[in-house]
Write an enzyme that holds these catalytic residues in place. Structure first.
Site, PDB file in Angstrom:
ATOM      1  N   ASP A 150      53.676  69.862   5.575  1.00  0.00           N
ATOM      2  CA  ASP A 150      54.379  70.952   6.321  1.00  0.00           C
ATOM      3  C   ASP A 150      53.964  70.244   7.461  1.00  0.00           C
ATOM      4  O   ASP A 150      52.946  70.537   8.578  1.00  0.00           O
ATOM      5  CB  ASP A 150      52.756  71.876   5.875  1.00  0.00           C
ATOM      6  CG  ASP A 150      53.301  72.443   4.662  1.00  0.00           C
ATOM      7  OD1 ASP A 150      54.075  74.167   4.968  1.00  0.00           O
ATOM      8  OD2 ASP A 150      53.026  72.097   3.513  1.00  0.00           O
ATOM      9  N   HIS A 194      55.671  70.596  10.246  1.00  0.00           N
ATOM     10  CA  HIS A 194      56.581  71.982  11.232  1.00  0.00           C
ATOM     11  C   HIS A 194      56.560  71.347  12.132  1.00  0.00           C
ATOM     12  O   HIS A 194      56.614  72.047  13.785  1.00  0.00           O
ATOM     13  CB  HIS A 194      55.207  72.653  11.145  1.00  0.00           C
ATOM     14  CG  HIS A 194      54.708  73.911   9.824  1.00  0.00           C
ATOM     15  ND1 HIS A 194      55.975  74.729   9.629  1.00  0.00           N
ATOM     16  CD2 HIS A 194      54.516  73.512   8.604  1.00  0.00           C
ATOM     17  CE1 HIS A 194      55.395  75.230   8.633  1.00  0.00           C
ATOM     18  NE2 HIS A 194      54.549  74.507   8.259  1.00  0.00           N
ATOM     19  N   ASP A 231      58.602  72.143   4.344  1.00  0.00           N
ATOM     20  CA  ASP A 231      58.167  72.259   6.185  1.00  0.00           C
ATOM     21  C   ASP A 231      58.518  71.636   6.884  1.00  0.00           C
ATOM     22  O   ASP A 231      57.183  71.423   7.706  1.00  0.00           O
ATOM     23  CB  ASP A 231      57.596  73.023   5.723  1.00  0.00           C
ATOM     24  CG  ASP A 231      57.449  74.180   4.914  1.00  0.00           C
ATOM     25  OD1 ASP A 231      58.702  75.350   4.219  1.00  0.00           O
ATOM     26  OD2 ASP A 231      56.679  75.550   5.476  1.00  0.00           O
ATOM     27  N   ASN A 289      59.790  77.032   2.318  1.00  0.00           N
ATOM     28  CA  ASN A 289      60.185  77.888   3.394  1.00  0.00           C
ATOM     29  C   ASN A 289      61.527  78.299   4.201  1.00  0.00           C
ATOM     30  O   ASN A 289      62.083  78.927   4.685  1.00  0.00           O
ATOM     31  CB  ASN A 289      59.510  78.721   2.473  1.00  0.00           C
ATOM     32  CG  ASN A 289      58.170  78.776   3.465  1.00  0.00           C
ATOM     33  OD1 ASN A 289      57.208  77.591   3.064  1.00  0.00           O
ATOM     34  ND2 ASN A 289      57.232  79.796   4.304  1.00  0.00           N
ATOM     35  N   HIS A 290      60.144  77.142   5.343  1.00  0.00           N
ATOM     36  CA  HIS A 290      60.778  77.460   6.587  1.00  0.00           C
ATOM     37  C   HIS A 290      62.095  76.711   6.753  1.00  0.00           C
ATOM     38  O   HIS A 290      62.992  76.930   7.938  1.00  0.00           O
ATOM     39  CB  HIS A 290      59.775  76.678   7.083  1.00  0.00           C
ATOM     40  CG  HIS A 290      58.435  77.604   7.703  1.00  0.00           C
ATOM     41  ND1 HIS A 290      58.737  78.097   9.060  1.00  0.00           N
ATOM     42  CD2 HIS A 290      57.615  78.327   6.938  1.00  0.00           C
ATOM     43  CE1 HIS A 290      56.859  78.968   8.815  1.00  0.00           C
ATOM     44  NE2 HIS A 290      56.929  78.836   7.765  1.00  0.00           N
ATOM     45  N   HIS A 311      56.105  73.411  -2.993  1.00  0.00           N
ATOM     46  CA  HIS A 311      56.000  74.095  -2.266  1.00  0.00           C
ATOM     47  C   HIS A 311      56.500  75.709  -2.395  1.00  0.00           C
ATOM     48  O   HIS A 311      57.439  75.881  -2.031  1.00  0.00           O
ATOM     49  CB  HIS A 311      57.683  73.820  -0.605  1.00  0.00           C
ATOM     50  CG  HIS A 311      57.114  74.334   0.004  1.00  0.00           C
ATOM     51  ND1 HIS A 311      56.265  73.035   1.135  1.00  0.00           N
ATOM     52  CD2 HIS A 311      57.394  75.086   0.799  1.00  0.00           C
ATOM     53  CE1 HIS A 311      56.144  74.232   2.359  1.00  0.00           C
ATOM     54  NE2 HIS A 311      56.265  75.279   2.247  1.00  0.00           N
ATOM     55  N   HIS A 315      52.945  73.663   1.161  1.00  0.00           N
ATOM     56  CA  HIS A 315      53.008  74.937   1.369  1.00  0.00           C
ATOM     57  C   HIS A 315      51.722  75.603   2.159  1.00  0.00           C
ATOM     58  O   HIS A 315      51.701  76.210   2.929  1.00  0.00           O
ATOM     59  CB  HIS A 315      53.795  76.045   0.506  1.00  0.00           C
ATOM     60  CG  HIS A 315      53.838  77.491   0.774  1.00  0.00           C
ATOM     61  ND1 HIS A 315      54.581  77.903   1.824  1.00  0.00           N
ATOM     62  CD2 HIS A 315      53.728  79.119   0.502  1.00  0.00           C
ATOM     63  CE1 HIS A 315      54.584  78.875   2.393  1.00  0.00           C
ATOM     64  NE2 HIS A 315      53.922  80.201   1.413  1.00  0.00           N
TER      65      HIS A 315
END
Length: 551
Positions: free
Chosen positions: A19, A21, A59, A127-128, A216, A244
């Protein structure tokens, strides 16, 4: 064991992170470069520790379609740290065409004769940054095609899942690396319940492998089926790396039922002003030798500080009460003092760390129950505009009260700070609408599940045709139904027929629901009985220990 003894020709060294991001708030004047600076720090740790490879848990990007800046910065950092002449000291002995079959180049990047890779990266998608569109591509596929990332854990089936591990060997140590890229939690939950998830084992000498699994999904329970219970995972696993979830729980926790360990590295950037994000951010240096492991926590130094505190005005009757004159000014002064104290604490923690950004994130959650009133935050925020990274949403007012009705208070929703509105889950709002809206105001043709998915696709992934496609599909389906029934073309007759169909559909859903409950009971019974005892026979486990020991 000491690090000197651990680092030998039989020991895997793996940097784990999840994650990241990249690109989160990249247009913000203060926080725009936070994700890129921290990603550079993560990759620098990998190079300094001379790891065998980097393992990412999804992510990597914040947006499904990353901006040019986000993609360019990612490529720049990966090329800086992942290319070079350092020899790769481990082998992949599984069928790479199976492990990386979704790529036009179905082999690990460091074995490509046209590339000079010194530190391979293995990653599942989150999921992103999950695959979307007709071609089913995602940002990781671009990095894979560029030869910088080995993307694994892809699944094209929505009914069943067969996970074939990447088999890695270094000296006498062998790792079976399993992974699942992000799948809607309800769908994956259903697959597990229906026993449609199979984790393939190595054919030869299966007890000699250290089994790692990267996932995730929701770990904490968000609904009846909107998460993945740890008990669903196979108990032959040794370590589960859980992406996640953003709260850092990186110290491996033993699941006493399944007898494996779970590490949750958490995110490397604060994306929501919630208590879980205030926990110190870490990445992990994982060592594996034989069937034993050791996870060393590495604190990230470039992460922007985040302090959060809760105050309840009703608990401070010695300072003010709702009936006092000028009580609002006194409450403002009280909140200002609290923010000043948090800023002083942040400054003390920042001393001695020049890598940490100067302006911290501050969140003061104010419960104004008991007759108090919230005040406008614009003037309050201006006092801290040059001292905090989030001046517009320092304060968050909450109120605990009994709800007089079930209607959604959209005024209250829109009054929240914009950053909080962005953190609301689309599917939760849609579900709340279908549960609380009056019958005569509720959508009758569009279902909760279909509408929730379409709106989420539109918001999260910029699939602009998602809602239109859903409406057209439902419209055609309804028209066919009415034509088959030969319903008179009047509004009253059509409404009456649709109500009949809706009642029938509700009854069918009730029957299906009862059937699913029975299936779950049976599945749980089977998982808890003979199957588990059988699978545990002959399993050899490393003894648990402290961070400085091998488990």
């Amino acid at each position: 064991m000491s690090a000197l003894v651990l680092d030998d020709e039989d020991t895997f060294k793996i940097l784990i992170a999840t994650d990241i991001h990249l690109g989160y708030l990249e247009k913000d004047a203060v926080r725009g470069n936070d994700t890129f600076v921290t990603f550079d720090e993560i990759m620098k740790h990998a190079k300094e520790n001379e790891v065998d490879f980097i393992l990412l848990g999804g992510d990597l990007f914040h947006d499904n379609k990353p901006s040019r800046k986000a993609m360019h910065s990612c490529l720049e950092i990966m090329r800086k740290y992942c290319m070079g002449d350092k020899p790769i000291l481990f082998d992949i002995i599984s069928d790479q065409a199976v492990n990386f079959g979704s790529s036009r180049f179905p082999w690990v990047n460091y074995q490509d004769e046209n590339l000079n890779i010194s530190t391979p990266i293995f990653s599942v998608h989150g999921n992103h940054d999950d695959p979307t569109g007709a071609d089913g591509l995602c940002a990781l596929d671009l990095l894979s095609c560029a030869g910088l990332v080995n993307h694994f854990g892809r699944s094209r089936s929505v009914e069943k899942l067969e996970i074939s591990p990447i088999l890695l060997q270094k000296g006498s140590t062998k790792i079976a690396l399993y992974g699942i890229g992000s799948i809607p939690d309800e769908r994956l939950y259903r697959m597990f319940v229906n026993k449609q998830v199979t984790m393939l084992r190595p054919r030869e000498d299966e007890e000699s492998w250290f089994n790692m699994f990267v996932i995730h999904q929701n770990r904490s329970k968000h609904g009846a089926t909107n998460y993945i219970p740890e008990q669903f995972l196979d108990d032959f696993l040794d370590l589960v790396i859980w992406g996640h979830e953003h709260e850092c729980k990186i110290t491996p926790a033993r699941n006493e039922q399944q007898l494996f360990y779970v590490t949750q590295p958490g995110s490397s950037v604060v994306t929501s002003l919630s208590p879980g994000e205030a926990v110190k951010k870490h990445i992990g240096l994982l060592r594996v030798k034989g069937r034993k492991m050791n996870l060393q926590k590495i604190p990230l130094q470039t992460v922007r500080q985040f302090l959060i505190e809760d105050v309840t005005l009703a608990n401070h009757t010695d300072l003010f009460s709702p009936e006092q004159p000028n009580v609002m000014q006194k409450v403002q002064a009280f909140c200002q003092q609290k923010v000043e104290e948090m800023l002083e604490e942040a400054e003390r923690d920042r001393l001695g760390n020049p890598l940490m950004p100067e302006k911290p994130l501050i969140r003061l959650r104010v419960d104004y129950s008991g007759g108090f009133e919230p005040f406008t935050t614009m003037r309050f925020s201006q006092k801290f505009v040059d001292r905090v990274a989030n001046p517009k949403d320092i304060l968050h007012f909450t109120r605990h009260r009994e709800s007089k009705d079930n209607a959604i208070d959209f005024d209250m929703l829109l009054s929240r700070p914009s950053s909080e509105v962005l953190q609301l889950r689309v599917e939760d709002l849609v579900k709340e609408y279908f549960q609380t809206a009056e019958k005569n105001m509720q959508l009758s043709l569009l279902t909760e599940q279909g509408m929730g998915k379409a709106v989420q696709e539109y918001v999260d992934k910029e699939e602009r045709d998602a809602i239109e496609e859903l409406i057209n599909y439902q419209l055609e389906k309804t028209q066919r139904y009415l034509q088959e029934r030969r319903v008179e073309a009047s509004e009253e007759k059509i409404d009456e027929e649709l109500r009949k169909d809706q009642r029938g559909g509700e009854r069918r859903e009730e029957v299906k629901g009862r059937r699913r409950d029975e299936e779950r009971k049976v599945a749980r019974g089977k998982r808890g009985g003979e199957g588990r005892d059988e699978m545990r026979k002959g399993r050899r486990r490393g003894e648990g220990g402290d961070e400085g020991e091998m488990r």
